[in-house]
Design an enzyme around this catalytic site. Structure first.
Site, PDB file in Angstrom:
ATOM      1  N   CYS A 106       5.904   0.186   7.747  1.00 58.65           N
ATOM      2  CA  CYS A 106       5.515   1.327   6.913  1.00 58.65           C
ATOM      3  C   CYS A 106       6.691   1.708   6.031  1.00 58.65           C
ATOM      4  O   CYS A 106       7.823   1.780   6.506  1.00 58.65           O
ATOM      5  CB  CYS A 106       5.126   2.503   7.805  1.00 58.65           C
ATOM      6  SG  CYS A 106       4.694   3.984   6.877  1.00 58.65           S
ATOM      7  N   LEU A 107       6.430   1.948   4.745  1.00 53.39           N
ATOM      8  CA  LEU A 107       7.505   2.316   3.816  1.00 53.39           C
ATOM      9  C   LEU A 107       8.142   3.657   4.188  1.00 53.39           C
ATOM     10  O   LEU A 107       9.251   3.954   3.766  1.00 53.39           O
ATOM     11  CB  LEU A 107       6.972   2.373   2.377  1.00 53.39           C
ATOM     12  CG  LEU A 107       6.492   1.035   1.782  1.00 53.39           C
ATOM     13  CD1 LEU A 107       5.899   1.255   0.395  1.00 53.39           C
ATOM     14  CD2 LEU A 107       7.622   0.022   1.719  1.00 53.39           C
ATOM     15  N   HIS A 113      -2.368   7.761   7.065  1.00 55.53           N
ATOM     16  CA  HIS A 113      -1.422   8.614   6.334  1.00 55.53           C
ATOM     17  C   HIS A 113      -2.110   9.874   5.812  1.00 55.53           C
ATOM     18  O   HIS A 113      -1.511  10.943   5.767  1.00 55.53           O
ATOM     19  CB  HIS A 113      -0.821   7.855   5.140  1.00 55.53           C
ATOM     20  CG  HIS A 113       0.376   7.026   5.494  1.00 55.53           C
ATOM     21  ND1 HIS A 113       1.506   7.546   6.082  1.00 55.53           N
ATOM     22  CD2 HIS A 113       0.631   5.700   5.317  1.00 55.53           C
ATOM     23  CE1 HIS A 113       2.397   6.581   6.259  1.00 55.53           C
ATOM     24  NE2 HIS A 113       1.889   5.437   5.813  1.00 55.53           N
ATOM     25  N   GLN A 151       2.844  10.041   1.006  1.00 58.35           N
ATOM     26  CA  GLN A 151       4.152   9.378   1.046  1.00 58.35           C
ATOM     27  C   GLN A 151       5.003   9.692  -0.186  1.00 58.35           C
ATOM     28  O   GLN A 151       6.198   9.433  -0.196  1.00 58.35           O
ATOM     29  CB  GLN A 151       3.984   7.859   1.180  1.00 58.35           C
ATOM     30  CG  GLN A 151       3.414   7.450   2.530  1.00 58.35           C
ATOM     31  CD  GLN A 151       3.303   5.943   2.634  1.00 58.35           C
ATOM     32  OE1 GLN A 151       2.333   5.363   2.158  1.00 58.35           O
ATOM     33  NE2 GLN A 151       4.295   5.312   3.231  1.00 58.35           N
ATOM     34  N   HIS A 180      -4.277   1.767   8.022  1.00 60.95           N
ATOM     35  CA  HIS A 180      -2.922   2.323   7.976  1.00 60.95           C
ATOM     36  C   HIS A 180      -2.821   3.427   6.917  1.00 60.95           C
ATOM     37  O   HIS A 180      -2.285   4.507   7.180  1.00 60.95           O
ATOM     38  CB  HIS A 180      -1.929   1.188   7.671  1.00 60.95           C
ATOM     39  CG  HIS A 180      -0.507   1.630   7.573  1.00 60.95           C
ATOM     40  ND1 HIS A 180       0.441   1.324   8.531  1.00 60.95           N
ATOM     41  CD2 HIS A 180       0.145   2.354   6.633  1.00 60.95           C
ATOM     42  CE1 HIS A 180       1.599   1.850   8.178  1.00 60.95           C
ATOM     43  NE2 HIS A 180       1.455   2.479   7.030  1.00 60.95           N
ATOM     44  N   GLU A 181      -3.358   3.162   5.723  1.00 60.26           N
ATOM     45  CA  GLU A 181      -3.264   4.148   4.637  1.00 60.26           C
ATOM     46  C   GLU A 181      -4.129   5.365   4.930  1.00 60.26           C
ATOM     47  O   GLU A 181      -3.742   6.498   4.640  1.00 60.26           O
ATOM     48  CB  GLU A 181      -3.653   3.520   3.287  1.00 60.26           C
ATOM     49  CG  GLU A 181      -2.799   2.325   2.854  1.00 60.26           C
ATOM     50  CD  GLU A 181      -1.299   2.564   2.908  1.00 60.26           C
ATOM     51  OE1 GLU A 181      -0.845   3.718   2.756  1.00 60.26           O
ATOM     52  OE2 GLU A 181      -0.557   1.586   3.130  1.00 60.26           O
ATOM     53  N   GLY A 202       0.836  -1.198   0.000  1.00 65.97           N
ATOM     54  CA  GLY A 202       0.000   0.000   0.000  1.00 65.97           C
ATOM     55  C   GLY A 202       0.866   1.241   0.000  1.00 65.97           C
ATOM     56  O   GLY A 202       1.994   1.223   0.510  1.00 65.97           O
TER      57      GLY A 202
HETATM   58 NI    NI Z   1       2.724   3.552   5.842  1.00 61.07          NI
END
Ligand code: NI
Length: 183
Positions: free
Chosen positions: A89-90, A135, A52, A131-132, A47
């Site tokens: 998380c990226l 963000h 991001q 989670h997304e 995702g």
């Molecule tokens: Ni994340």
């Protein structure tokens, strides 16, 4: 690997801003989504939310193994239960924590054709949605930890992302700009 975007990492103020609604679902948005998929798959991740990649708009892309999907202006209508899952998380690469969140969610939004979407998600997919969506509200997974775990987690984050000298490599291969400050 060269990807259309460098994923913003912890310390970047864009990750702490509340994104605004998408008002136009057009070719420009579709192109951006394509580039976000390319960036996400290269990591690899399942995702990626617009903030991001530095875009303060309410949408994210995802693929939990059933093909690429885009969710625009998502809203969680209902949350049920509780589920603990090791989350990463990226934007905080290389670190994972067990986080408790609702197990099931009902999410609505729109797809790239402007169609209304309504999904009842469970476990991994429900986790991804929460989670997304966080963000889009400037919330990172660290904010979902209990006070004691968060203190420990911030220590790890500080070591990895904050106490770096300019030019040192971040865990995702990016170069640190140095002098990052905690939010
Ligand atoms: Ni994340």
């Amino acid at each position: 690997m060269v990807t259309p975007y460098q994923i913003r990492v912890f310390g970047d103020p864009v990750l702490r801003k509340v994104a605004t609604e998408v008002t136009e679902i057009d070719g420009k948005l579709a192109k951006l989504a394509d580039e976000m998929f390319e960036t996400m798959y290269a990591e690899p991740g399942i995702g990626l939310a617009a903030p991001q990649v530095g875009v303060q708009r309410r949408f994210f892309v995802y693929d939990v193994g059933e093909g690429p999907e885009v969710l625009i202006n998502p809203v969680i209508e209902e949350s049920v239960g509780e589920w603990t899952y090791e989350e990463g998380c990226l934007s905080v690469p290389g670190l994972f924590w067990e986080i408790v969140r609702p197990k099931e969610v009902h999410i609505t939004g729109r797809d790239l054709d402007g169609n209304e979407i309504s999904i009842e998600a469970d476990e991994l997919l429900a986790r991804l949605f929460q989670h997304e969506l966080d963000h889009l509200d400037g919330i990172l997974l660290l904010d979902r930890l209990d006070t004691v775990t968060r203190k420990e987690a911030m220590k790890s984050v500080r070591e990895r992302f904050i106490d770096l000298q300019p030019g040192e490599s971040l865990p995702n291969g990016q170069k640190a700009s140095g002098g990052l400050t905690l939010p």
